[in-house]
Design an enzyme around this catalytic site. Structure first.
Site, mmCIF file in Angstrom:
data_model
loop_
_atom_site.group_PDB
_atom_site.id
_atom_site.type_symbol
_atom_site.label_atom_id
_atom_site.label_comp_id
_atom_site.label_asym_id
_atom_site.label_seq_id
_atom_site.Cartn_x
_atom_site.Cartn_y
_atom_site.Cartn_z
ATOM 1 N N CYS A 2 0.846 -1.192 0.000
ATOM 2 C CA CYS A 2 0.000 0.000 0.000
ATOM 3 C C CYS A 2 0.884 1.246 0.000
ATOM 4 O O CYS A 2 1.891 1.314 0.692
ATOM 5 C CB CYS A 2 -0.930 0.086 1.192
ATOM 6 S SG CYS A 2 -2.098 -1.264 1.279
ATOM 7 N N ARG A 27 4.027 -0.290 -4.677
ATOM 8 C CA ARG A 27 3.737 -0.785 -3.332
ATOM 9 C C ARG A 27 2.430 -1.576 -3.272
ATOM 10 O O ARG A 27 2.103 -2.183 -2.254
ATOM 11 C CB ARG A 27 3.670 0.381 -2.352
ATOM 12 C CG ARG A 27 4.967 1.151 -2.250
ATOM 13 C CD ARG A 27 4.808 2.283 -1.280
ATOM 14 N NE ARG A 27 4.615 1.820 0.075
ATOM 15 C CZ ARG A 27 5.581 1.573 0.934
ATOM 16 N NH1 ARG A 27 6.826 1.763 0.590
ATOM 17 N NH2 ARG A 27 5.314 1.155 2.150
ATOM 18 N N TRP A 74 -2.682 -2.815 -1.705
ATOM 19 C CA TRP A 74 -2.367 -4.231 -1.838
ATOM 20 C C TRP A 74 -3.226 -4.901 -0.778
ATOM 21 O O TRP A 74 -2.976 -4.741 0.422
ATOM 22 C CB TRP A 74 -0.882 -4.471 -1.573
ATOM 23 C CG TRP A 74 -0.425 -5.866 -1.919
ATOM 24 C CD1 TRP A 74 0.077 -6.290 -3.115
ATOM 25 C CD2 TRP A 74 -0.424 -7.011 -1.054
ATOM 26 N NE1 TRP A 74 0.377 -7.633 -3.049
ATOM 27 C CE2 TRP A 74 0.085 -8.098 -1.794
ATOM 28 C CE3 TRP A 74 -0.825 -7.241 0.261
ATOM 29 C CZ2 TRP A 74 0.220 -9.379 -1.265
ATOM 30 C CZ3 TRP A 74 -0.686 -8.520 0.798
ATOM 31 C CH2 TRP A 74 -0.156 -9.570 0.024
ATOM 32 N N ASN A 98 -1.613 2.359 5.693
ATOM 33 C CA ASN A 98 -0.726 1.284 5.266
ATOM 34 C C ASN A 98 -0.357 0.505 6.524
ATOM 35 O O ASN A 98 0.133 1.095 7.478
ATOM 36 C CB ASN A 98 0.509 1.894 4.586
ATOM 37 C CG ASN A 98 1.652 0.905 4.405
ATOM 38 O OD1 ASN A 98 2.806 1.273 4.462
ATOM 39 N ND2 ASN A 98 1.338 -0.340 4.174
ATOM 40 N N GLY A 99 -0.633 -0.789 6.519
ATOM 41 C CA GLY A 99 -0.326 -1.596 7.707
ATOM 42 C C GLY A 99 -1.472 -2.551 7.986
ATOM 43 O O GLY A 99 -2.305 -2.812 7.115
ATOM 44 N N GLU A 483 18.241 -16.903 -7.522
ATOM 45 C CA GLU A 483 17.777 -15.557 -7.872
ATOM 46 C C GLU A 483 17.277 -15.520 -9.325
ATOM 47 O O GLU A 483 16.253 -14.893 -9.620
ATOM 48 C CB GLU A 483 18.915 -14.549 -7.646
ATOM 49 C CG GLU A 483 18.657 -13.127 -8.110
ATOM 50 C CD GLU A 483 17.470 -12.441 -7.451
ATOM 51 O OE1 GLU A 483 16.898 -12.982 -6.490
ATOM 52 O OE2 GLU A 483 17.086 -11.363 -7.929
ATOM 53 N N LYS A 487 13.512 -14.479 -10.402
ATOM 54 C CA LYS A 487 13.207 -13.430 -11.380
ATOM 55 C C LYS A 487 12.198 -13.948 -12.396
ATOM 56 O O LYS A 487 11.229 -13.282 -12.718
ATOM 57 C CB LYS A 487 14.468 -12.967 -12.141
ATOM 58 C CG LYS A 487 15.469 -12.100 -11.399
ATOM 59 C CD LYS A 487 14.989 -10.730 -11.051
ATOM 60 C CE LYS A 487 14.221 -10.666 -9.799
ATOM 61 N NZ LYS A 487 14.662 -10.536 -8.518
ATOM 62 N N GLU A 490 8.623 -14.636 -10.886
ATOM 63 C CA GLU A 490 7.829 -13.500 -10.402
ATOM 64 C C GLU A 490 7.304 -12.612 -11.527
ATOM 65 O O GLU A 490 6.233 -12.044 -11.396
ATOM 66 C CB GLU A 490 8.553 -12.691 -9.315
ATOM 67 C CG GLU A 490 9.806 -11.982 -9.706
ATOM 68 C CD GLU A 490 10.512 -11.319 -8.509
ATOM 69 O OE1 GLU A 490 9.886 -11.052 -7.469
ATOM 70 O OE2 GLU A 490 11.718 -11.040 -8.644
ATOM 71 N N HIS A 506 19.317 -36.354 -5.768
ATOM 72 C CA HIS A 506 18.476 -36.635 -4.592
ATOM 73 C C HIS A 506 17.017 -36.257 -4.847
ATOM 74 O O HIS A 506 16.260 -36.049 -3.908
ATOM 75 C CB HIS A 506 19.032 -35.904 -3.372
ATOM 76 C CG HIS A 506 20.426 -36.328 -3.056
ATOM 77 N ND1 HIS A 506 20.721 -37.585 -2.570
ATOM 78 C CD2 HIS A 506 21.619 -35.696 -3.222
ATOM 79 C CE1 HIS A 506 22.038 -37.694 -2.421
ATOM 80 N NE2 HIS A 506 22.602 -36.558 -2.817
ATOM 81 N N LYS A 605 6.270 -4.348 -4.074
ATOM 82 C CA LYS A 605 7.712 -4.175 -3.898
ATOM 83 C C LYS A 605 8.119 -4.167 -2.437
ATOM 84 O O LYS A 605 9.143 -4.703 -2.051
ATOM 85 C CB LYS A 605 8.142 -2.870 -4.562
ATOM 86 C CG LYS A 605 9.625 -2.647 -4.423
ATOM 87 C CD LYS A 605 10.252 -2.294 -5.719
ATOM 88 C CE LYS A 605 11.746 -2.365 -5.655
ATOM 89 N NZ LYS A 605 12.269 -3.684 -6.022
#
Ligand code: G6P
Length: 610
Positions: A2, A27, A74, A98-99, A483, A487, A490, A506, A605
């Site tokens: 948010c 955000r 969000w 926000n929270g 990583e 990438k 996502e 394994h 983000k």
């Protein structure tokens, strides 16, 4: 998670708010809304989906006023819908938040009992009702806010407007970020610096527990005991243009291409070629009489920053011979880790606001650890709470998928490992000198790779319709493979996973079938022969191989569908170079598929809630 923004001053508030929301959209982007006082009337406009939907709604029907608040969401409590979009209103009180309000259910129940009617499923609407309840009882807006906050459990940054008090915005912060931008007869507030950069560089960072009254002419901040606080005004040096796309199709692509410059900015002033020294004065307090008093290092982070932490472990242990544990912040905080005053705790965070990393840091501090943050965002919560901060100088990172922040974090970790190693006399000055020389070569080598990005684009387009892509590597390159896989998943939604090549037998090798794309990182070094064995094994089982290997290597024995050559460097600097083609590969796959590269579905983000 948010983004919130508020404005009071001479410009049209709606325009400033929408512009700010555009810069904060990374955000969250489920829904967005603004509330503006226009000709003595409060106008609220909200819409589901991306900000452009709100912009369409405002097109031709834009409220004109000089004070307002805005939000990009969000979703946490309540699905994305117009009713759940902020701002939320109760009587004369309008709020953006926000929270998370953790005790929202009990507060809602109590308010409903008292006759309050709710129009959304959000936790935020409770805040508006609580404040309204107290103003109705005759309390001033400030007192009503203080009383309401005392009832709330959770985290918040709040911007609050009272229709009856149309020259003031009220701010409150606990756990989520809030930055005030000071202008000339106008003031701004937002979740993050980039929203304010086009208007002012003079910023005030709110601390947890503080509340503030913001008018066009002033800012009055009080601490949790309501004592006045004299806030320091910081001048932010970030260039507003770095938060613009600058002709690139996406922020992510621009940020990938910025990396040669970011690397220079990050090591600049911290290396002194020809001296065998790394200059990180910030680290001096960690040494007493030349002795390092910490016997264990914990590095804790989330997402991409965690991958950087994993690479850091290889460097720190090899260069400094200190035991290093790496943990995901969300796991660390709910384990019972062994931390004491001899522990050096290193949180890594681009945003400096990730809720789990912040909570882990608080926990480590409470247990007596010394804390050394690696952060990108200046004055962020993690940076301010840590004893020491070493900043990455990546500038604002807007693309949700982290790229330049990652390679900047790696650069800082390598510098820290070299600085510690030298102080502990585990590495010679001549070795530091070699590593520094290699670091200095990286920007040029990266530029060369970026000039040839077309090669990777062609490979990516060939594999864009793959159902899955597997990544394999060994040693210090293993986290880089993780990583690369992160990438890809996502931003392109292609299932991708990274594996330590030694683990293939394994289990993971069972996934290999005819034509399964496997990206193998095969740099020179002591694991080269080992990884090449693994490459042969997957190749023999039908894998479609994309080989990343050092320039000059001949891998004739392996039939790779494609080979990407990486400029030669050493074991120390190689992970930084190998990260680059993997970022480009993910980007070009996603772009070819037409996904929303900068704002992938379900992600945000800055994860400021757990
Ligand atoms: C989110 C972002 C990632 C980032 C992670 C940790 O998931 O989308 O790009 O790596 O948070 O964020 P931090 O700001 O703490 O590095």
């Amino acid at each position: 998670m948010c983004g919130i923004v508020g404005y009071i001053g001479r410009r049209n508030a709606t325009e400033v708010l929408v512009d700010g929301l555009r810069r904060l959209e990374y955000r969250g982007y489920d829904s967005a809304g603004v509330a503006v006082m226009s000709d003595g009337e409060l106008i609220i406009k909200r819409s589901v989906g991306k900000l452009e939907n709100l912009e369409k709604l405002l097109n031709g029907d834009m409220p004109v006023g000089h004070i307002g608040i805005g939000h990009t969401r969000w979703a946490t409590h309540g699905r994305p819908s117009e009713a759940n979009a902020h701002p939320h209103r109760a009587g004369d009180i309008v709020v953006v938040h926000n929270g998370i309000i953790e005790n929202h259910a009990e507060l809602r129940k109590a308010l409903i009992k008292k006759g309050h009617e709710f129009s959304s499923e959000t936790d935020t609407e409770i805040v508006a009702h609580l404040i309204h309840q107290f103003t109705e009882q005759g309390h001033s807006t400030k007192d009503a806010i203080v009383r309401s906050l005392a009832k709330i459990r959770g985290s918040y940054s709040l911007v609050i407007m009272n229709v009856k008090d149309p020259d003031t915005l009220y701010l409150a912060k606990l756990g989520s970020p809030l930055v005030v931008g000071l202008g000339n007869k106008e003031n701004f507030v937002a979740s993050d610096i980039p929203a304010l950069l086009p208007y002012t560089r003079k910023m005030v960072f709110m601390e947890d527990g503080e509340i503030a009254k913001m008018t066009a002419d002033g800012l009055v901040v009080r601490d949790k005991d309501l004592h006045l606080v004299k806030k320091e005004v910081k001048t932010i040096t970030w260039d507003p243009l770095t938060a613009e796309k600058g002709g690139f199709k996406h922020f992510m692509l621009k940020e990938i291409f910025e990396q040669p410059k970011i690397l220079e900015d990050t090591y600049g002033g911290r290396v002194a070629p020809g001296t065998g020294k790394v200059i990180l004065k910030e680290l001096d307090p960690l040494f007493k009489d030349g002795k390092f008093i910490y016997d264990h290092i914990y590095i804790v982070a989330c997402g991409t920053s965690w991958h950087a932490a994993c690479v850091g472990k290889y460097w720190l242990e090899r260069i400094c011979r200190i035991p290093v544990s790496v943990d995901l912040a969300s796991e660390f905080r709910y384990r019972d880790p062994i931390i004491n005053k001899n522990t050096l705790f290193i949180p890594i965070s681009q945003s400096g606001e990730t809720a789990d990393t912040l909570a882990a840091l608080k926990m480590a501090k409470e247990q007596g650890a010394k804390t050394l943050a690696i952060c990108n965002v200046i004055e962020s919560s993690i940076a301010r709470l840590s004893d020491i901060v070493v900043y990455t100088h990546a500038g604002p990172e807007i693309g949700v998928a982290s790229t330049k922040a990652f390679t900047a974090q790696l650069t800082v970790l390598l510098l820290i490992a070299l600085a510690f190693g030298r102080k502990l006399k585990k590495i010679d000055a001549s070795d530091v000198e070699k590593r520094v020389a290699e670091l200095l070569e990286l920007p040029g080598q990266m530029k060369k790779m970026l000039d040839n990005a077309g090669v990777i684009k062609a490979i990516a387009e060939k594999y864009a319709d793959s159902r899955e892509v597997l990544y394999i590597a060994r040693g210090v390159h293993f986290p880089v493979a993780l990583e690369g896989a992160l990438k890809l998943k996502e931003i392109s939604y292609v299932y991708s996973e990274g594996f330590a090549a030694g683990e293939l037998k394994h289990g993971p090798i069972a996934l290999i079938d005819n034509g399964t794309p496997v990206i193998a990182l095969t740099p020179n070094g002591y694991t080269y022969d080992k990884i090449m064995n693994n490459v042969e094994e997957v190749s023999a089982r039908g894998a479609d191989l994309i080989l990343l290997t050092d320039e000059g290597n001949k891998s004739d024995s392996v039939k790779a569908a494609a080979t990407i050559y990486i400029p030669k460097t050493s074991w120390y600097t190689s992970p930084i170079l190998y990260a680059l083609p993997l970022q480009l590969f993910a980007y070009y796959v996603a772009d070819h598929k037409g996904t929303d590269v900068d704002q992938p579905r379900n992600l945000a983000k800055s994860v400021t809630v757990e």
